[in-house]
Design an enzyme around this catalytic site. Sequence first.
Site, PDB file in Angstrom:
ATOM      1  N   TYR A  33       0.993  -1.153   0.138  1.00 24.19           N
ATOM      2  CA  TYR A  33       0.119   0.043  -0.230  1.00 24.19           C
ATOM      3  C   TYR A  33       0.776   1.106   0.027  1.00 24.19           C
ATOM      4  O   TYR A  33       2.190   1.294   0.256  1.00 24.19           O
ATOM      5  CB  TYR A  33      -0.894  -0.031   1.248  1.00 24.19           C
ATOM      6  CG  TYR A  33      -0.294   0.168   2.382  1.00 24.19           C
ATOM      7  CD1 TYR A  33       0.679  -0.707   2.946  1.00 24.19           C
ATOM      8  CD2 TYR A  33      -0.552   1.505   3.155  1.00 24.19           C
ATOM      9  CE1 TYR A  33       1.186  -0.184   4.333  1.00 24.19           C
ATOM     10  CE2 TYR A  33       0.093   2.058   4.299  1.00 24.19           C
ATOM     11  CZ  TYR A  33       0.829   1.042   4.883  1.00 24.19           C
ATOM     12  OH  TYR A  33       1.577   1.436   6.277  1.00 24.19           O
ATOM     13  N   ARG A  52       8.563   3.856  -4.963  1.00 30.55           N
ATOM     14  CA  ARG A  52       8.451   3.100  -3.579  1.00 30.55           C
ATOM     15  C   ARG A  52       7.448   1.913  -3.876  1.00 30.55           C
ATOM     16  O   ARG A  52       7.653   0.847  -3.574  1.00 30.55           O
ATOM     17  CB  ARG A  52       8.018   3.629  -2.375  1.00 30.55           C
ATOM     18  CG  ARG A  52       8.144   2.835  -1.072  1.00 30.55           C
ATOM     19  CD  ARG A  52       8.198   3.492   0.196  1.00 30.55           C
ATOM     20  NE  ARG A  52       6.866   4.189   0.438  1.00 30.55           N
ATOM     21  CZ  ARG A  52       6.681   4.914   1.397  1.00 30.55           C
ATOM     22  NH1 ARG A  52       7.671   5.074   2.444  1.00 30.55           N
ATOM     23  NH2 ARG A  52       5.512   5.726   1.429  1.00 30.55           N
ATOM     24  N   LYS A 146       6.411  -2.033   1.765  1.00 32.64           N
ATOM     25  CA  LYS A 146       5.157  -1.351   2.585  1.00 32.64           C
ATOM     26  C   LYS A 146       4.005  -2.377   2.430  1.00 32.64           C
ATOM     27  O   LYS A 146       3.050  -2.083   1.614  1.00 32.64           O
ATOM     28  CB  LYS A 146       4.783  -0.098   1.831  1.00 32.64           C
ATOM     29  CG  LYS A 146       4.084   0.967   2.757  1.00 32.64           C
ATOM     30  CD  LYS A 146       4.087   2.366   2.445  1.00 32.64           C
ATOM     31  CE  LYS A 146       3.187   3.088   3.098  1.00 32.64           C
ATOM     32  NZ  LYS A 146       3.203   3.255   4.531  1.00 32.64           N
ATOM     33  N   GLU A 178      11.865   2.537  14.181  1.00 30.99           N
ATOM     34  CA  GLU A 178      11.079   3.743  13.539  1.00 30.99           C
ATOM     35  C   GLU A 178       9.866   3.846  14.458  1.00 30.99           C
ATOM     36  O   GLU A 178       9.722   3.012  15.155  1.00 30.99           O
ATOM     37  CB  GLU A 178      10.998   3.643  11.870  1.00 30.99           C
ATOM     38  CG  GLU A 178      10.253   2.295  11.983  1.00 30.99           C
ATOM     39  CD  GLU A 178      10.032   1.854  10.410  1.00 30.99           C
ATOM     40  OE1 GLU A 178       9.898   2.655   9.569  1.00 30.99           O
ATOM     41  OE2 GLU A 178      10.037   0.490  10.038  1.00 30.99           O
ATOM     42  N   LEU A 202      11.249   1.210   6.936  1.00 25.78           N
ATOM     43  CA  LEU A 202      10.710   1.518   5.799  1.00 25.78           C
ATOM     44  C   LEU A 202      11.278   2.843   5.323  1.00 25.78           C
ATOM     45  O   LEU A 202      11.547   3.684   5.925  1.00 25.78           O
ATOM     46  CB  LEU A 202       9.057   2.101   5.839  1.00 25.78           C
ATOM     47  CG  LEU A 202       8.329   2.543   4.706  1.00 25.78           C
ATOM     48  CD1 LEU A 202       7.743   1.255   3.989  1.00 25.78           C
ATOM     49  CD2 LEU A 202       7.089   3.222   4.990  1.00 25.78           C
TER      50      LEU A 202
END
Length: 287
Positions: A33, A52, A146, A178, A202
Amino acid sequence: MDGIVFLNGEFVEAGHARVSVFDRGYLFGDGVYEVLPVIDGKLVDRENFLIRLKNSLAAVEIPWPYSEERYLDILDEVMRRNEIEEGGVYTQVTRGVAMRDFAYPRVEPCCLAFAFKKALVDNPLAKTGVSVVTVDDIRWKRRDIKSISLLGQCMAKQQAANAGAYEGWMVEDGYVTEGTSSTAYICKDDNIITRPLSQAILPGIRRKSLLKLAELEGVRVEQRLFSVEEAYQADEAFLSSATTIVLPIVSIDGKTIGNGKPGKYAALMRQLYIQMARDESPAGRPG
Ligand SMILES: Cc1ncc(COP(=O)(O)O)c(C=O)c1O
């Protein structure tokens, strides 16, 4: 949850959108996504979105559902049909519908997009700052993809919510990886410090753009691991993501960061990103 969504070639009322229970996104979390910010009625950072998404799809061998140009047109149309001036567009591609079997079937991918309103520029949290708590990073080893499989992040965010915090900073081997849905930064002695890219995090699109903007502005950036202890001692801390842009962090695990007020680098980076978004051409298509 109303409005117009895009699903597999059609724009339909959200209430009428239907996906098979055999969709692999539903059965396996087999999909990827993206979220794009919308500022002034424009999708922001489109080229980095395409890069990405392409990387995520390639990593899990899901074919591109549409050409890049068509995909951007679809997202633009979802934004326009829902009259979004500020907020975001969410899109996901799942592998598609097949009888349940672990190995990849060769089927048509399933593509969804919807849009939502959110105040990005005038977010009151940018003025007050937010608190974070540290949580164990229990996720898988390909965090650079992702993936729509986000249970680890949901669990971490809930832990943060239970502690009354806005965000959870996930920690592995004593180092911050993160946020549950954001990139983590600290500042010390006029350096912005953030973890280097690897499969452990990510590759945040805001991260990529902010580092470029920092360089142009002559702000020093160190890409290295930082520990929780170091974060407690930082002059300031902040996070970034598609729909928060940049938010200052004023406490970590209940410990005040810096003077307890939003820091100057968070404010600067936020302002530079918003300016960049406003300067992007409306067509803004990759050349
Ligand atoms: C785990 C994680 N890290 C970082 C980010 C920030 O990435 P971006 O700036 O591309 O939104 C997100 C956003 O959802 C995320 O889920």
